[in-house]
Design a protein around this motif. Structure first.
Motif, mmCIF file in Angstrom:
data_model
loop_
_atom_site.group_PDB
_atom_site.id
_atom_site.type_symbol
_atom_site.label_atom_id
_atom_site.label_comp_id
_atom_site.label_asym_id
_atom_site.label_seq_id
_atom_site.Cartn_x
_atom_site.Cartn_y
_atom_site.Cartn_z
ATOM 1 N N MET A 1 0.814 -1.113 -0.031
ATOM 2 C CA MET A 1 -0.121 -0.174 -0.127
ATOM 3 C C MET A 1 0.940 1.215 -0.141
ATOM 4 O O MET A 1 1.850 1.361 0.734
ATOM 5 C CB MET A 1 -0.866 0.100 1.323
ATOM 6 N N LEU A 2 0.614 2.238 -0.659
ATOM 7 C CA LEU A 2 1.034 3.374 -0.954
ATOM 8 C C LEU A 2 0.345 4.654 -0.450
ATOM 9 O O LEU A 2 -0.736 4.586 -0.560
ATOM 10 C CB LEU A 2 1.653 3.710 -2.453
ATOM 11 N N THR A 3 0.933 5.565 0.094
ATOM 12 C CA THR A 3 0.465 6.920 0.378
ATOM 13 C C THR A 3 -0.027 7.850 -0.759
ATOM 14 O O THR A 3 0.667 7.312 -1.724
ATOM 15 C CB THR A 3 1.063 7.775 1.303
ATOM 16 N N VAL A 4 -0.689 8.503 -1.068
ATOM 17 C CA VAL A 4 -1.006 9.408 -2.017
ATOM 18 C C VAL A 4 0.186 10.135 -2.522
ATOM 19 O O VAL A 4 0.575 9.916 -3.921
ATOM 20 C CB VAL A 4 -2.167 10.329 -2.053
ATOM 21 N N PRO A 5 0.958 10.693 -1.800
ATOM 22 C CA PRO A 5 2.180 11.237 -2.256
ATOM 23 C C PRO A 5 3.285 10.006 -2.755
ATOM 24 O O PRO A 5 3.773 10.528 -3.984
ATOM 25 C CB PRO A 5 2.818 11.816 -1.116
ATOM 26 N N GLU A 6 3.189 9.162 -2.223
ATOM 27 C CA GLU A 6 3.947 7.841 -2.944
ATOM 28 C C GLU A 6 3.603 7.397 -4.183
ATOM 29 O O GLU A 6 4.556 7.322 -5.140
ATOM 30 C CB GLU A 6 4.241 6.650 -1.912
ATOM 31 N N ALA A 7 2.446 7.279 -4.420
ATOM 32 C CA ALA A 7 1.826 6.600 -5.746
ATOM 33 C C ALA A 7 2.011 7.801 -6.616
ATOM 34 O O ALA A 7 2.455 7.634 -7.767
ATOM 35 C CB ALA A 7 0.316 6.551 -5.539
ATOM 36 N N ALA A 8 1.832 9.156 -6.342
ATOM 37 C CA ALA A 8 1.952 10.208 -7.320
ATOM 38 C C ALA A 8 3.298 10.262 -7.833
ATOM 39 O O ALA A 8 3.716 10.333 -9.001
ATOM 40 C CB ALA A 8 1.702 11.595 -6.681
ATOM 41 N N GLU A 9 4.302 9.913 -6.726
ATOM 42 C CA GLU A 9 5.928 9.976 -7.002
ATOM 43 C C GLU A 9 6.083 8.840 -8.335
ATOM 44 O O GLU A 9 6.690 8.808 -9.054
ATOM 45 C CB GLU A 9 6.622 9.794 -6.074
ATOM 46 N N ARG A 10 5.593 7.671 -7.898
ATOM 47 C CA ARG A 10 5.699 6.484 -8.910
ATOM 48 C C ARG A 10 5.184 6.844 -10.219
ATOM 49 O O ARG A 10 5.659 6.265 -11.332
ATOM 50 C CB ARG A 10 4.961 5.180 -8.185
ATOM 51 N N LEU A 11 4.000 7.537 -10.233
ATOM 52 C CA LEU A 11 3.536 7.781 -11.740
ATOM 53 C C LEU A 11 4.277 9.224 -12.330
ATOM 54 O O LEU A 11 3.630 9.347 -13.196
ATOM 55 C CB LEU A 11 1.921 8.180 -11.498
ATOM 56 N N SER A 12 4.909 9.728 -11.544
ATOM 57 C CA SER A 12 5.450 11.214 -11.805
ATOM 58 C C SER A 12 4.469 12.145 -12.337
ATOM 59 O O SER A 12 4.494 12.794 -13.249
ATOM 60 C CB SER A 12 6.506 10.927 -13.261
ATOM 61 N N VAL A 13 3.427 12.154 -11.440
ATOM 62 C CA VAL A 13 2.360 13.091 -11.468
ATOM 63 C C VAL A 13 2.325 13.966 -10.089
ATOM 64 O O VAL A 13 2.734 13.381 -9.345
ATOM 65 C CB VAL A 13 0.926 12.579 -11.659
ATOM 66 N N SER A 14 1.634 14.984 -9.967
ATOM 67 C CA SER A 14 1.490 15.521 -8.941
ATOM 68 C C SER A 14 0.408 14.907 -7.870
ATOM 69 O O SER A 14 -0.462 14.137 -8.509
ATOM 70 C CB SER A 14 1.086 17.110 -9.258
ATOM 71 N N ARG A 15 0.509 15.428 -6.577
ATOM 72 C CA ARG A 15 -0.394 14.897 -5.663
ATOM 73 C C ARG A 15 -1.896 15.221 -6.226
ATOM 74 O O ARG A 15 -2.870 14.270 -6.125
ATOM 75 C CB ARG A 15 -0.250 15.260 -4.339
ATOM 76 N N SER A 16 -2.107 16.611 -6.909
ATOM 77 C CA SER A 16 -3.529 16.841 -7.136
ATOM 78 C C SER A 16 -4.166 16.186 -8.368
ATOM 79 O O SER A 16 -4.976 15.571 -8.368
ATOM 80 C CB SER A 16 -3.446 18.170 -7.254
ATOM 81 N N THR A 17 -3.154 15.932 -9.169
ATOM 82 C CA THR A 17 -3.397 15.272 -10.334
ATOM 83 C C THR A 17 -3.779 13.612 -9.883
ATOM 84 O O THR A 17 -4.553 13.271 -10.327
ATOM 85 C CB THR A 17 -2.460 14.847 -11.144
ATOM 86 N N LEU A 18 -2.917 13.090 -8.730
ATOM 87 C CA LEU A 18 -3.377 11.753 -8.619
ATOM 88 C C LEU A 18 -4.758 11.721 -7.861
ATOM 89 O O LEU A 18 -5.795 11.012 -8.026
ATOM 90 C CB LEU A 18 -2.504 11.391 -7.540
ATOM 91 N N CYS A 19 -5.022 12.786 -6.791
ATOM 92 C CA CYS A 19 -6.394 12.962 -6.264
ATOM 93 C C CYS A 19 -7.427 13.107 -7.429
ATOM 94 O O CYS A 19 -8.312 12.598 -7.185
ATOM 95 C CB CYS A 19 -6.369 14.168 -5.545
ATOM 96 N N THR A 20 -7.252 13.665 -8.522
ATOM 97 C CA THR A 20 -8.295 13.967 -9.617
ATOM 98 C C THR A 20 -8.332 12.577 -10.284
ATOM 99 O O THR A 20 -9.640 12.143 -10.478
ATOM 100 C CB THR A 20 -7.800 14.816 -10.642
ATOM 101 N N LEU A 21 -7.643 11.689 -10.443
ATOM 102 C CA LEU A 21 -7.712 10.248 -10.926
ATOM 103 C C LEU A 21 -8.529 9.580 -9.947
ATOM 104 O O LEU A 21 -9.316 8.689 -10.280
ATOM 105 C CB LEU A 21 -6.320 9.651 -11.156
#
Length: 53
Positions: free
Chosen positions: A1-21
């Motif tokens: 399990m990854l935190t939102v910032p960790e997942a965003a880093e893996r996808l090379s997107v911002s935290r807000s972009t990940l939250c939008t997804l």
């Protein structure tokens, strides 16, 4: 399990972009208490969508 910032880093997107997804239902997350976590498998499945295209 990854935190939102960790997942965003893996996808090379911002935290807000990940939250939008997540909010748009394109990426699943698990809520544990006040924390939102992304399963590594869900992240891999999301990326695989684009590999098949």
């Amino acid at each position: 399990m990854l935190t939102v910032p960790e997942a965003a880093e893996r996808l090379s997107v911002s935290r807000s972009t990940l939250c939008t997804l997540i909010d748009g239902g394109r990426l699943k997350r698990v809520k544990i208490g006040r924390s939102a976590l992304v399963k590594a498998a869900a992240l891999a499945q999301f990326v695989e969508q684009f590999e098949d295209a």
